[in-house]
Motif scaffolding. Structure first.
Motif, PDB file in Angstrom:
ATOM      1  N   UNK A 271     -15.471 -40.860 -11.353  1.00 54.21           N
ATOM      2  CA  UNK A 271     -14.367 -40.017 -10.909  1.00 54.21           C
ATOM      3  C   UNK A 271     -13.586 -40.580  -9.748  1.00 54.21           C
ATOM      4  N   UNK A 272     -13.904 -41.789  -9.319  1.00 44.70           N
ATOM      5  CA  UNK A 272     -13.191 -42.405  -8.208  1.00 44.70           C
ATOM      6  C   UNK A 272     -12.698 -43.788  -8.609  1.00 44.70           C
ATOM      7  N   UNK A 273     -11.551 -44.174  -8.076  1.00 45.77           N
ATOM      8  CA  UNK A 273     -10.992 -45.498  -8.299  1.00 45.77           C
ATOM      9  C   UNK A 273     -11.494 -46.424  -7.198  1.00 45.77           C
ATOM     10  N   UNK A 274     -12.158 -47.545  -7.536  1.00 43.69           N
ATOM     11  CA  UNK A 274     -12.586 -48.486  -6.495  1.00 43.69           C
ATOM     12  C   UNK A 274     -11.398 -48.948  -5.656  1.00 43.69           C
ATOM     13  N   UNK A 275     -11.586 -49.013  -4.350  1.00 44.13           N
ATOM     14  CA  UNK A 275     -10.488 -49.357  -3.459  1.00 44.13           C
ATOM     15  C   UNK A 275     -10.232 -50.865  -3.419  1.00 44.13           C
TER      16      UNK A 275
ATOM     17  N   UNK B  87     -11.048 -35.122  -9.503  1.00 39.21           N
ATOM     18  CA  UNK B  87     -12.163 -35.901 -10.011  1.00 39.21           C
ATOM     19  C   UNK B  87     -12.551 -35.395 -11.403  1.00 39.21           C
ATOM     20  N   UNK B  88     -12.770 -36.312 -12.306  1.00 40.75           N
ATOM     21  CA  UNK B  88     -13.176 -36.010 -13.679  1.00 40.75           C
ATOM     22  C   UNK B  88     -12.100 -35.263 -14.472  1.00 40.75           C
ATOM     23  N   UNK B  89     -10.821 -35.421 -14.110  1.00 42.29           N
ATOM     24  CA  UNK B  89      -9.785 -34.780 -14.926  1.00 42.29           C
ATOM     25  C   UNK B  89      -9.796 -35.326 -16.349  1.00 42.29           C
TER      26      UNK B  89
ATOM     27  N   UNK C  71      -4.620 -40.841  -4.445  1.00 44.82           N
ATOM     28  CA  UNK C  71      -6.065 -40.821  -4.637  1.00 44.82           C
ATOM     29  C   UNK C  71      -6.564 -39.576  -5.326  1.00 44.82           C
ATOM     30  N   UNK C  72      -7.841 -39.602  -5.652  1.00 48.68           N
ATOM     31  CA  UNK C  72      -8.480 -38.516  -6.376  1.00 48.68           C
ATOM     32  C   UNK C  72      -8.958 -37.438  -5.422  1.00 48.68           C
ATOM     33  N   UNK C  73      -8.748 -36.164  -5.797  1.00 47.31           N
ATOM     34  CA  UNK C  73      -9.149 -35.036  -4.966  1.00 47.31           C
ATOM     35  C   UNK C  73     -10.244 -34.247  -5.666  1.00 47.31           C
ATOM     36  N   UNK C  74     -10.959 -33.442  -4.867  1.00 52.33           N
ATOM     37  CA  UNK C  74     -11.957 -32.555  -5.456  1.00 52.33           C
ATOM     38  C   UNK C  74     -11.278 -31.309  -5.991  1.00 52.33           C
ATOM     39  N   UNK C  75     -11.969 -30.581  -6.864  1.00 52.75           N
ATOM     40  CA  UNK C  75     -11.395 -29.372  -7.458  1.00 52.75           C
ATOM     41  C   UNK C  75     -10.934 -28.388  -6.408  1.00 52.75           C
ATOM     42  N   UNK C  76     -11.749 -28.211  -5.337  1.00 46.41           N
ATOM     43  CA  UNK C  76     -11.412 -27.180  -4.361  1.00 46.41           C
ATOM     44  C   UNK C  76     -10.230 -27.559  -3.477  1.00 46.41           C
TER      45      UNK C  76
END
Length: 854
Positions: free
Chosen positions: A140-144, A382-384, A715-720
């Motif tokens: 769920x994350x893109x390597x930087x 994340x995990x969209x 960047x990727x965010x959490x659901x909340x």
């Protein structure tokens, strides 16, 4: 992502010793309370590869198979090749109290250099860019930043040679027969991630064998136990056989036109059976293998609760019972029943972010849930991509789409576009959709209204094989609703009481929970010595109380309530939950002023079933009273009370203009005219121009916010941290308990419903026991404003994090996503530890919060 062209290592830095592949482990596990080394990386890669193969073969819908190549098993198998990496191995061995023998310095480097999935991407990038991207993003994350695969920070050449050895071993076993160019990234990522979760779940008891014939059988069994069952359908069923009654002409017209992928917009009056029409169309596609499942999306959790029962009966009618239907019931993911029957790895275990029926419903072949989880597929969360995978190839039914604001509407248009690319059949249902909303959903940016856009009822069809067309549908018989505008509450209350005393079933709808609770109190006090029954429905009950309340009142006001409704008069008070997807029938309606489209929905709950007309008391007539309490200035009476915090003042005032001089409304004949008149563009002056300007500014802000969250930049965010609806009131979960006491290694709770639960730290409870306890916690929780919640100590939160999701990101600006409230014998709710008063709870009233506006 940055791909470094040179290594950061110095020539003088010593090489890290290697491990043989059979000593490189992928997991740890618990054994009698002790953490021990689990399966090797090679074993885990094999398991996940065979699970992916089972998932791929499970997809009968040929359209979705085209989204990823037949080499999906190999693609999934190499996802964790980066775990052959000194920092990761050192970390695992140390967690088990062991020395890997590869140097202590490596233990803390895993996070520093981007974790194992970054190493996977580095190791695969020279073989195949697509494979590398899937492996690098499956958490769920893109390597930087990625360094060359033989960099000393990844273990140097000896460790890369080990990873190459593993790669070619997997390639030999799975024999990939295709390159991966042209595959759908979201679908492939979702497939690999889901396979990884299932393959990591200890509940499925994968053996240590590396024999393909053994692992294939275990993988198929695991996929079935996770709820992914290939369903067989009874073919040739008539509408009456499925639902128990003959279809109306308008229903026949609709489902006869739905024949494959595309978008189908059904605009038709309330109460004509749009849900059944959509489900029967879905059945035809399932039976002909043109769809892989169904996801039924509704505006709120409460409305999705009501569809659940209808969906379950529908599935029992269409799914064949040939002895292989052990998991048919579990396939319908909703509520809490699925907790004991399905499993989904660490993320889907108690405490994980996907241990939630609203998310799991997307992955199950058949799911009922809110629109929010589907919308997450187009947001940078994340995990969209897992949501995209879950929705692919399905019949996706979007109900009550008129209820969404500009923010959600923008996301919804993007969702429809995504669903098209995922070979979905999208069925959109609404009674009060405007022509401009319809155009936006169909992706028509320049939507000058054509004459046929004013047709009602209508079916709009948009597919990839033919141009858009609008088909007029047969208009059902109508009814006249008498209207009365009231500028005070007292007289309508007297009328409602009088009608209830004469045996009528009265419905009273407010725009906010506090106002509904206050009206309920007044009615209860004034009718306590009579036979009239008073009830309250809104979203601020515990799940246990809400289910029992809804079941009780749906039985009294529902379509099969004939015998019960004549027993005595009743008054049911509620909020917007009563206007959406509930099949309830009242004799008399009182409603607070709200936008025209929603007001018409509320009228749809008035004299809904002709079969009840002969049972209605002689005093009953098809009447609706609209409450519009005057403000102090008497200038804008629509803006008094909490309604202005729920709906745009401009829309409320336009609604008032349209309705205030009407004595009757003819349904469904007047629906289209009333809605279009309310929302038509015009030039305003004075105060109305100010309100319009505020509305347009808000709409633009909502649209911009939605597009920002859809953007891949940032960047990727959490659901909340991402919202699917624009609201300044983020929500969290409040667990209500009678007592909470920490005792050694466990936390003892007495829940609000009286049940007792002991929460333990990891390593004690079995998976099934954790699930049972999680279900108990969820049944005693309420979704409330996050700003109202008080934080609990991190040490205490650790106990809960093993059983329910308590959030993973700090939310200082918006409160917290989880808290505990202690309820005393008087019903007063106080924050855990601080003792701060949160509000009052009662099984009939729900949670009454301090100083709450909506």
């Amino acid at each position: 992502m940055i791909r470094a062209s040179v290594s950061i290592d110095s020539e003088n830095e010593r090489k890290t010793p290697t491990l043989p592949l059979d000593r490189c482990h992928a997991k740890t596990r618990w054994n009698n309370g002790n953490k021990v080394l689990g399966v090797t990386v090679f074993q885990h890669c094999l398991i996940v590869g065979y699970v992916a193969q089972a998932l791929y073969l499970n997809r009968l819908h040929l359209g979705t198979r085209s989204l990823t190549p037949s080499s999906a098993a190999f693609m999934a198998s190499v996802h964790d090749i980066g775990k052959v990496y000194p920092a990761f191995q050192s970390k695992l061995y140390a967690a088990c109290g062991l020395d890997a023998g590869i140097g202590e310095h490596a233990h803390n480097e895993d996070k520093q250099f981007g974790f194992h999935y970054t190493v996977s991407r580095a190791a695969l990038i020279d073989h195949d860019e697509f494979l590398a991207e899937i492996a690098g993003c499956h958490h769920g994350f893109e390597p930087e930043i990625i360094y060359p695969s033989d960099s000393l920070c990844y273990g140097g050449k000896p460790w890369q040679e080990l990873r190459e050895q593993l790669f070619f071993a997997l390639q030999k076993i799975f024999e990939p027969d295709a390159r991966f160019e042209g595959s759908n990234k979201d679908f492939a990522l979702g497939l690999v991630t889901l396979a990884d979760w299932i393959g990591s779940d200890e509940r499925f008891s994968f053996s240590n064998s590396i024999r393909p014939e053994v692992l294939k059988i275990q993988a198929l069994n695991a996929v079935e136990k996770a709820g992914f069952v290939r369903s067989d359908y009874v073919k040739g069923l008539s509408f009456k056989t499925v639902f128990g009654f003959e279809p109306r002409r308008i229903q026949e017209q609709f489902y006869s036109q739905v024949n494959g992928e595309g978008v189908y917009v059904l605009e038709a009056p309330m109460g004509i059976g749009k849900t059944e029409a959509a489900l029967y169309a879905a059945y035809a596609l399932l039976a002909s293998q043109k769809a892989s499942g169904i996801y039924f999306a509704l505006p709120s959790r409460v409305t999705s609760d009501q569809i659940h029962g209808r969906m379950e009966r529908f599935l029992s009618a269409i799914c064949s019972d040939d002895g292989s239907g052990e998991y048919q019931h579990a396939q319908l993911v909703h509520g809490l029943s699925w907790l004991k029957t399905t499993s989904l790895g660490e993320e889907g275990s108690p405490g994980g972010s996907w241990f939630d029926s609203t998310k799991r419903a997307l992955l199950s072949p058949f799911g009922v849930g809110t629109i929010d989880q589907a919308l997450m597929a187009v947001l940078r969360v994340r995990h969209n991509y897992l949501r995209s995978y879950g929705l692919s190839g399905k019949v996706v039914i979007l109900d009550e789409v008129h209820t969404y604001d500009s923010y959600t509407g923008t996301l919804l248009s993007d969702l429809v576009s995504l669903l098209r690319s995922l070979h979905c059949t999208v069925i959109i249902l609404s009674a009060t959709l405007t022509a401009s909303q319809r155009c936006e959903l169909l992706g028509q940016k320049d939507h000058h209204l054509r004459d046929d856009m004013q047709v009602y009822p209508a079916l709009t069809i948009s597919t990839s094989t033919e141009s858009e067309k609008i088909i007029p549908l047969q208009c059902p018989d109508g009814r006249e609703v008498s209207l009365k505008m009231s500028y005070e509450d007292e007289k309508p209350m007297e009328v409602a009481i009088d009608k209830a005393l004469q045996g009528e079933q009265v419905l009273w709808i407010e725009n906010s929970v506090p106002e509904a609770q206050q009206i309920f109190r007044l009615f209860s006090a004034r009718l306590q010595s009579t036979s009239v029954e008073v009830g309250l429905l809104h979203a601020r009950f515990t799940l246990s109380d809400r289910d029992s309340n809804e079941f009780h009142w749906i039985r009294l006001y529902g379509s099969d309530s004939a015998e019960r409704r004549v027993q005595k008069g009743r008054i049911l008070v509620g909020t917007q939950v009563l206007e959406q997807s509930l099949d309830i029938d009242s004799d008399f309606l009182v409603t607070r002023l709200c936008p025209t489209d929603m007001l018409l929905q509320r009228m749809g709950r008035l004299w809904r079933h002709e079969g009840n007309d002969k049972l209605r008391p002689s005093s009953a007539s098809c009447r609706a009273t609209i409450l519009c309490t005057p403000s102090t200035s008497e200038v804008f009476p629509a803006l008094k009370g909490n309604s202005r915090f729920v709906y745009a003042p401009y829309v409320l005032l336009r609604t008032l203009e349209v309705l205030q001089n009407l004595k009757t409304v003819s349904l469904p004949k007047d629906i289209k005219t009333l809605v279009e008149t309310t929302y038509s563009e015009r030039k305003d002056v004075g105060a109305m121009a100010v309100f319009l300007s505020e509305l347009l500014q808000e709409k633009e802000k909502l649209r911009f916010a939605a597009l920002s969250n859809v953007s891949t930049v940032g960047g990727t965010l959490s659901d909340e941290m991402v919202k699917t609806r624009y609201s300044d009131r983020p929500t969290g979960s409040l667990l209500l308990v009678k007592s909470c006491q920490e005792a050694g290694s466990h936390l003892d709770l007495q829940l609000l419903d009286g049940n007792k639960v002991s929460l333990r730290l990891e390593g004690y409870d079995t998976s099934l026991v954790r699930r049972q306890k999680s279900a108990e916690l969820l049944k005693n929780s309420i979704s409330v404003s996050a700003r109202k919640l008080c934080r609990i100590p991190e040490q205490t939160k650790r106990y809960f994090s093993n059983y329910i999701y308590v959030g993973s990101f700090p939310t200082d600006d918006a409160g917290t996503v989880f808290s505990v409230g202690i309820v005393d014998d008087e019903g007063i709710v106080r924050a855990f530890l601080t003792g701060e008063k949160i509000g009052f709870y009662d099984a009939k009233l729900g949670l009454d919060m301090e100083k709450d506006m909506i």
